[in-house]
Write an enzyme that holds these catalytic residues in place. Structure first.
Site: not given
Lengths: 313, 326
Positions: A181, A232
């Site tokens: 991300t 994550g």
């Protein structure tokens, strides 16, 4: 105290022998975009403006998993999501399932400021983006050859490509497929805080899958104490309400930013699942992760600066 | 072994002038669902099964705003969402944007149990529903006359139902009866529809679970997601407790309300009622909301800072209460 800023381009199993041609463009981008954020803070832009600005740059960069360069769903499409939060007011905006909006983080901001709601998704979000005159492009604009390849590999391995999973075959060293991300957190010299996160999600995800990024308290959070953006394994970050928990531990247990973030990343979140960036109202910055690496950069007004991928020595 | 405990809700924020007949209907449904849950707990069903079971019942009944009887979007359709969380392992599942799934909470459970993800929405969620073979109906099935009427009023008053507490514009010209000074989500309370249903339970093994389900805000924009499917906001369960919230979506989201109850218990050592009271008092700013919660030691608690919350709670030692007001 001075301002502080941190940004990330994803935490995951980034192998230390990642080829230079995959590492260098990302490092260069982090450096460049950090400078943009730093200049904006020096020009006294609000942290909310700064995090949006920085995340827009990360979205536009095709090397990160957000905006252009987003990973693909099982159907070969792009479904982007983002979230932005203002620490002072705790107002927030989130968006999921957009396929044509060039900067999802800006759409999240519009939702926060110009819609009667907090979170819009899929067709409704696309319609609102057009109503607001935000830049849109044909879906193909966001799809890169690298991501088509990643999807192909994931399908062949018949798995959902989690950001932490070890490669199935040792020779399959596509380490930079383990992208998370992008995100940015910032605080100005007055202690105003903001956070923003944006992503394409998981490679080969089911259509309609929503991750931690747009969930306030999971991937993104800001209040008067701190601003956090996590990256994550979405499903783990959601369950651990990672971003909120860092702030909660600071508030309820009186820990400082670094301690609180380290506690969540080292003791609470399962190993290999989580990384985050955080700044505090006191101008501190932290970037812990329990994965192999996290593309990251930070700077504080007193001149400290760091751009890194693996654990600092 | 601990005593079990269970609570159910049918929304926070109730018109004090709500006709007695409606109040009675609501209480009857809450009582029925509570008894269903109690029966299940006595049969040693796990908390996660109990909350799903009870919320299914609440969804199926058209009285509250979930499943059949859901509030309508600006386009006159139903878009449902739900989430469920198992305190054991903190596994969770959530869905949004459902238009044909008869029991959204059950699809949320399937997302948790049978998909690699935690949250599916819109057409992706509908596809998953087809794959899983869950019971489905045409969108019309979920739409009630009451809600069509409500939507019309909301649209005529030119009010968009806000997540923020912004006064309704144009309501004055709509010629409705006495305007209630009480507002929630931007609408006068006499036609604000209680938002959501939920259930929390702790079983005899001390495992907590929570589930929440809703049709969302009346006259909402297509694609609008509220707090109910958001883990940490509308729903949360962990080792120490299970929580389900209802009320103003934005206030619940930015207050990460459900997680907050658990966080003050974990990090400040508060007991359940203390935690609930603290969160309602301190974490809502000027937002209006309510919540129900159970703890692993068999306690049950509710709290709300608005006028009324449809609720019921019971514990193994025989305590049982169904109420609307303070």
């Amino acid at each position: 105290m001075g301002w502080a800023i941190a940004l990330h381009g994803g935490a995951g199993d980034i192998p230390v022998d990642i080829p230079a041609e995959r590492r260098e463009p990302r490092e260069a981008a982090l450096r460049r975009i950090l400078q943009i954020g730093v200049s904006a803070l020096n020009a006294k832009r609000s942290p909310l403006d700064v995090v949006e600005l920085v995340v827009r740059e990360l979205e536009n960069c095709p090397h990160f998993n957000a905006g252009k360069g987003s990973v693909l769903t099982a159907n070969g499409t792009v479904e982007m999501e983002a979230c932005i939060m203002d620490g002072n007011t705790k107002k927030c905006g989130a968006v999921s399932g957009v396929a044509t909006v060039v900067n999802p983080v800006s759409l999240a901001r519009r939702i926060m400021e110009k819609s009667p709601h907090v979170y819009l998704a899929f067709d409704g979000a696309e319609a609102f983006a057009r109503q607001q005159g935000l830049e849109t492009m044909d879906k193909s604009h966001f799809i890169t050859p690298e991501n088509i390849e990643r999807l192909k590999q994931a399908k062949e391995a018949n798995r959902v490509q989690q950001d932490y999973s070890q490669p199935i075959k040792p020779e399959e060293r596509d380490g930079d497929s383990k992208l998370g991300t992008v995100g940015c957190v910032a605080v100005d010299s007055l202690g105003n805080l903001a956070a923003a996160t944006s992503t394409g999600g998981l490679v080969n995800k089911m259509a309609g899958r929503i991750g931690d990024t747009p969930l306030v308290g999971a991937g993104t959070y800001a209040n008067k104490l701190c601003a956090i953006s996590a990256t994550g394994i979405g499903e783990a970050i959601i369950r651990e309400t990672v971003a909120r928990d860092v702030a909660a531990v600071m508030e309820y247990k009186g820990l400082g930013l670094k301690e609180a973030a380290a506690y969540i990343v080292d003791q609470v979140a399962p190993k290999g699942t989580t990384g985050l960036i955080g700044v505090s109202a006191k101008g501190e910055v932290t970037m812990p992760f329990n994965t192999t690496g996290m593309f990251r950069a930070c700077a504080t007004e007193d001149g400290f600066m760091e751009v890194a991928i693996w654990k600092s020595e | 072994m601990v005593g079990w405990a269970i609570a159910v809700h049918g929304g926070a924020g109730v018109d004090p002038n709500l006709p007695t007949q409606r109040q009675d209907q609501a209480k009857q449904l809450l009582t029925r669902c509570l008894k269903l849950g109690i029966s299940a707990l006595r049969s040693n069903l796990s908390a996660i099964d109990v909350v799903e079971l009870v919320v299914r019942e609440l969804e199926t009944d058209p009285i509250f705003n979930s499943g059949r009887g859901s509030a309508l979007t600006e386009k006159g359709k139903v878009e449902m969402e739900a989430s469920i969380m198992d305190g054991l392992g903190r596994r969770c599942g959530a869905v949004s944007g459902l238009t044909t799934v008869k029991n959204p909470v059950s699809l949320a459970r399937l997302v948790m149990d049978k998909s690699p993800h935690s949250y599916l929405a819109f057409s992706g969620a509908e596809d998953f529903a087809k794959q899983m073979g869950v019971e489905r109906e045409e969108n019309d099935y979920f739409i009630t006359e009451d809600n069509l009427g409500m939507l019309k009023i909301a649209q005529e008053a030119n009010s968009i139902v806000f997540d923020y507490r912004i006064p309704t514009i144009g309501y004055e010209s709509c010629g409705l009866g006495a305007e209630s000074p009480l507002r929630m989500n931007g609408l006068p309370i006499n036609f604000y529809s209680p938002e959501t249903v939920g259930c929390v339970a702790v079983d005899t093994q001390g495992r907590c679970a929570a589930a929440t389900s809703t049709g969302g805000l009346m006259n909402k924009k297509t694609g609008r997601i509220g707090d109910s499917p958001l883990i940490g906001a509308g729903t949360y369960a962990c080792d120490v407790c299970g929580v389900s919230c209802t009320g103003e979506g934005e206030a619940i989201i930015r207050g990460t309300l459900a997680r907050e109850v658990a966080a003050v218990m974990e990090y400040k050592g508060f007991g359940l009622q203390e935690a609930v009271d603290f969160v309602i008092k301190e974490r809502l700013d000027d937002g209006k909301a309510g919540l129900i919660a159970v703890s692993k030691t068999g306690e049950v608690a509710c709290g709300f800072n608005c006028v009324g919350m449809f609720r019921g709670c019971a514990t193994e030692d025989g305590f049982m209460e169904v109420a609307i007001w303070e």
